[in-house]
Scaffold this active site. Structure first.
Site, short mmCIF file in Angstrom:
data_model
loop_
_atom_site.label_atom_id
_atom_site.label_comp_id
_atom_site.label_asym_id
_atom_site.label_seq_id
_atom_site.Cartn_x
_atom_site.Cartn_y
_atom_site.Cartn_z
N ASP A 52 0.82 -1.22 0.00
CA ASP A 52 0.00 0.00 0.00
C ASP A 52 0.85 1.26 0.00
OD1 ASP A 52 -2.45 -1.14 -0.04
OD2 ASP A 52 -2.74 -1.11 2.12
N TYR A 110 6.08 -10.17 7.20
CA TYR A 110 5.95 -8.72 7.40
C TYR A 110 6.42 -8.37 8.80
CZ TYR A 110 3.05 -8.00 3.23
OH TYR A 110 2.60 -7.90 1.94
#
Lengths: 244, 244
Positions: A52, A110
């Site tokens: 994003d 992540y």
């Protein structure tokens, strides 16, 4: 036809994420433009995931096919000379023709970095999320273990997402602290839209007593986005590892 | 009259150093403007040292005098709300009236961060100096020990400097590595203009074989600026500690 795999690192602050878009600066857009300048051909790159706007990558993988015989070490140097300074190519390697950076992913990791201090860190303004109230990393680490497993993670998916199959496997999840830096680390076979950021928001709600520390499994089973925590901001999020 | 001591941390990338100047944005200028907004009076601040344009501070100390009775914790919060995000006040404390941040310094420690890799680090663009060729930190650490002592450091002073007395005492100096980051650390009772950056430039010349590894003492004794290495760029330099 050669198939080249690139490993990138980038600071996502200036970009509207990975994926190429009209009228917006993206990492894929910058990379394809640099490739076009060097190879003098328009090439479309397959990225391992869509990050994003504002999200970073310590390791991002992509691939593209070309007839150009340029040696891999030269590709790295040439691309780094053309790319903006906040994107760097770490490595280039020739891979079998069938390899696809998105479809062949086995797992991804992540991390989400939280600067846990009342005082901001002037050296980490766009690369951590600042949270002022003391986080109990021992409690949160214990709670995070309940994310591990194969579940329908629909409750941890942004409501606008069009994905049909929301079942994912989380291999590991943990929370650790080094000084004022608290890091949430999670690996899995894939992640839904905003999944990691909603996980972190849920852990923060646990820290604040808005969600009970043993309630994560119930939230997962509820499939109800409203039972999970808020989506935290993107600047603390990093794609950290991609495995094939 | 109260005398308030502030401890700051700042990312110096955007500033023309500490010291207030006409027509240039400086850390002192920003701080005095924030103090004026909060205390509604014009106050001049004494800084512990002048840092150059682009130089950072992990710890910088300054003091100012005021009749304002605002509690120290409130001063910290109020200043941090007014200051730009790349400057933060870590602490405020009331000190004896005579205390002066510059004249009372007993020692200072600087660090110089070198990103020792052919590949830039997109997260550390303005906060490290990138050097592509492999540094031998063991050899450089040994050579750095020759900076320790009380000497006339005229050979390690920028030629434009107007300072008369160029004798300084260096308490410690070292070079260490963690991964791709090599750090030069030096403490002393005071530093001449560009002294740390010329020390680092000299170590780099030693690494490149342009200066012999046991030649630092001779360069010091020569008092000849031309015998030392180049002045490295400011972005790797941090004022790290100030002791009183």
């Amino acid at each position: 036809m050669r198939n080249l795999r690139l490993w990138l690192k980038y600071n996502g602050t200036a970009y509207h994420g990975w994926q190429i878009q009209d009228n917006a600066d993206t990492v894929q857009g910058q990379l394809e433009s640099a490739i076009e300048k060097i190879f003098c051909e328009k090439i479309s790159v397959n990225g391992c995931s869509r990050t994003d706007a504002g999200v970073h990558a310590n390791e991002f993988c992509c691939n593209f096919r070309t007839e150009n015989p340029m040696p891999c070490a030269t590709v790295v140097r040439a691309l780094n000379a053309k790319l903006p300074l906040d994107i760097v190519v770490l490595k280039c390697e020739e891979v079998p023709f069938e390899f696809h950076a998105r479809f062949d992913t086995k797992s991804k990791e992540y991390i989400y970095k939280i600067w846990n201090s009342e005082l901001r860190n002037p050296f980490l303004l766009d690369t951590v999320f600042q949270y002022k109230y003391k986080l109990d990393e021992t409690k949160l680490n214990k709670a995070a273990k309940d994310f591990i497993g194969t579940y329908d993670f629909g409750a941890f998916c942004a409501s606008g997402s069009s994905v049909q199959d929301t079942v994912r496997t989380v291999f590991d999840a943990s929370v650790s602290r080094e000084g004022d830096m608290v890091v949430f680390r999670v690996s899995g076979d894939g992640f839904l839209y905003n999944m990691v950021r909603i996980m972190v928001g849920t852990l923060i709600y646990i820290n604040e007593g808005k969600i009970k520390e043993d309630d994560i499994k119930n939230i997962i089973l509820s499939l109800d986005r409203n039972k999970a925590g808020k989506t935290v901001s993107p600047e603390g999020l990093y794609l950290n590892k991609v495995n094939y």
